[in-house]
Motif scaffolding. Structure first.
Motif, mmCIF file in Angstrom:
data_model
loop_
_atom_site.group_PDB
_atom_site.id
_atom_site.type_symbol
_atom_site.label_atom_id
_atom_site.label_comp_id
_atom_site.label_asym_id
_atom_site.label_seq_id
_atom_site.Cartn_x
_atom_site.Cartn_y
_atom_site.Cartn_z
ATOM 1 N N TYR A 199 39.736 6.135 21.667
ATOM 2 C CA TYR A 199 41.171 5.839 21.806
ATOM 3 C C TYR A 199 41.418 4.332 21.724
ATOM 4 O O TYR A 199 42.270 3.874 20.961
ATOM 5 N N ASN A 241 43.645 11.902 21.090
ATOM 6 C CA ASN A 241 42.941 11.186 20.022
ATOM 7 C C ASN A 241 43.199 11.835 18.662
ATOM 8 O O ASN A 241 43.382 11.146 17.650
ATOM 9 N N ARG A 272 47.939 10.309 12.547
ATOM 10 C CA ARG A 272 49.254 9.705 12.282
ATOM 11 C C ARG A 272 49.227 8.922 10.974
ATOM 12 O O ARG A 272 48.322 8.118 10.749
ATOM 13 N N GLN A 316 46.555 10.929 17.502
ATOM 14 C CA GLN A 316 46.609 9.515 17.096
ATOM 15 C C GLN A 316 45.927 9.300 15.751
ATOM 16 O O GLN A 316 46.392 8.522 14.928
ATOM 17 N N ARG A 317 44.815 9.995 15.540
ATOM 18 C CA ARG A 317 44.032 9.732 14.334
ATOM 19 C C ARG A 317 44.549 10.495 13.116
ATOM 20 O O ARG A 317 43.975 10.390 12.033
ATOM 21 N N ASP A 359 40.797 2.179 18.441
ATOM 22 C CA ASP A 359 41.797 2.244 17.383
ATOM 23 C C ASP A 359 42.756 1.059 17.423
ATOM 24 O O ASP A 359 43.478 0.816 16.469
#
Lengths: 306, 168
Positions: free
Chosen positions: B33, A68, A74, A71-72, B36
């Motif tokens: 997750y 996570n 990016r 991903q957060r 998003d």
């Protein structure tokens, strides 16, 4: 040495005699210890599955949290850009900062570590699930890799060795003939040999300068040869001759049962119709040579291997 | 992957996803997750009973279900929810390495490739969700933790790093 003494008074032709029988029960005593140890291992196998569950859950959290975070952060992710923009943050700049300060590498390291830990748990479980062992087409490179991973994680202060100090090389022929084997058993043989090598090198006097283990898997006309060689202290002839003998050990009490090599020998020769040999001399290291036939009968009855 | 990840095709409503897990951090992580991605609308429940109540309020497209739950276990929940047609598909995520779907679960549409052993790569989970719901191709696949291109392999954790740690 443990002995059992029994006496009886005996009259022969009116004359009193004492009949005494003295029996060496050292082996029986050792067998009892092994049985107790085996039973402990069996119950541990059951506990292992429960422990694996309990460890896999937190590992799942670790992995997901790291994923996570990656991903957060990016800069090419629309949601990140929207939130960042609203607070006046330049995502490209943040991404650059993360690279500059290696935060991206740290996140990848966390993920790798979680995956590695879960792989070790899985191998441990597969290994302890001996009852399911079945003869099948064998992935020898995989077996050797798993054995190496397990042996490397078997660091034990009492056994006084550390695999990290050993330079291990694994070499295998590209083309290996298909072999039928019980993977967990061959894995056990490899673990025994790797562990012995590590212990021998760790306790050598004088210490081994640059300890190394070379694993070679080569194709034979009718099978496969596995050689596990170390540059440790080697064995004098009187030890070498008894190396495969059950209960024979040169290790300190509580470190070895004296069964590792004899069980390995049994697995290779009786269980798989193969050959197992050892070459060693003081100061010259030790080489174990295992040959497994390509056409090992698939119907050999499964024996229990302690 | 630089194409926009957060756009849903106008024709497709988001996938209604329900996460059933008794561990709060796992629920929170998986929700974060999937939230998003605009392709998902995510809910979570801490038990089978709570999940059934959530499904009674609104059916879901897919449930991600932990097996060891307080009260009714994951399998009981799946069979109950499937029997009442409250959810189209179920994926299992569990800490047990031995988990193999039995006859009852297979009848409810849960095959070996629907079992994910923790810790697993959520991107694989997302891929499987797209696949079973026939949404593949409509969205970008989120980036994976693991580098290989192998499809989801059923009851195996994300990967065995031993392969990547070959000694020389």
């Amino acid at each position: 040495m443990n002995c059992l003494l029994s006496c009886a008074l005996l009259r022969i032709d009116g004359e009193a005699h004492v009949m005494a029988v003295l029996r060496d029960i050292t082996q029986i005593k050792k067998m009892q210890e092994v049985i107790i140890q085996t039973e402990k291992m069996v119950s541990l196998g059951g506990i292992a599955a429960g422990i694996a569950h309990e460890i896999n859950n937190p590992l799942g959290i670790v992995l997901q949290a790291a994923q996570n975070m990656a991903q957060r952060t990016r800069p090419d992710f629309a949601k990140n850009v929207a939130v960042a923009q609203a607070m006046g943050l330049d995502m490209e700049l943040l991404a650059r900062y993360m690279r500059e300060r290696k935060l991206d590498v740290f996140l990848a390291d966390i993920q790798d570590a979680a995956l590695r830990a879960s792989a070790i748990i899985r191998h441990m479980l597969e290994f302890s699930r001996r009852s399911e062992s079945k003869r099948k087409l064998c992935d020898l490179p995989g077996v050797l890799h798993r054995a190496l991973t397990l042996a490397q994680s078997d660091y034990d202060l009492k056994k006084s060795y550390d695999f990290k100090k050993i330079d291990v090389s694994l070499h295998m022929d590209d083309e290996l003939p298909p072999i039928n084997c019980t993977e967990t058993e061959i894995e056990q043989v490899a673990i025994n040999l790797l562990r012995n090598a590590a212990q021998a090198m760790a306790t050598a006097d004088p210490p081994v300068e640059a300890p190394r283990i070379d694993i070679d898997i080569t194709a034979l006309p009718g099978g496969v040869r596995i050689v596990i060689a170390d540059n440790g202290p080697g064995m004098p002839p009187e030890v070498l001759h008894r190396a495969f003998e059950p209960f024979f050990t040169t290790k300190a009490p509580g470190v070895g049962t004296g069964l590792g090599l004899s069980v390995s020998y049994f697995i290779v020769t009786k269980g798989h119709g193969g050959r197992m040999e050892v070459e060693s001399a003081p100061g010259r290291g030790t080489r174990f040579i295992i040959e497994l036939p390509a056409d090992a009968p698939a119907t050999v009855p499964q024996e229990t291997s302690a | 992957m630089t194409s926009p990840l957060c756009h849903t095709s106008a024709h497709e409503p988001p996938i209604d996803l329900l996460i059933v897990d008794d561990e709060e951090p796992i629920r929170r992580m998986l929700m974060a997750y999937f939230e998003d991605f605009d392709a998902f609308s995510v809910r979570a429940a801490a038990s089978g009973e709570e999940a059934l109540a959530a499904l009674a309020a609104r059916h879901a497209d897919l449930c991600v279900v932990d097996m060891r739950l307080p009260g009714m276990n994951g399998e009981q929940f799946i069979l109950e929810a499937a029997g009442r047609a409250m959810c189209r598909h179920f994926l299992v995520h569990t800490g047990s390495v031995n988990m193999k779907p039995g006859q009852a679960l297979r009848a409810a549409g849960v095959g070996p490739e629907d079992v994910f052993v923790k810790p697993h790569d959520a991107a694989r989970l997302a891929e499987r969700i797209y696949q079973v719901l026939g949404r593949r191709g409509a969205h970008d696949t989120p980036p994976r933790v693991t580098g290989d291109t192998e499809p989801a392999r059923g009851a195996h954790p994300a990967d065995a790093p031993a392969n990547r740690r070959n000694p020389r």
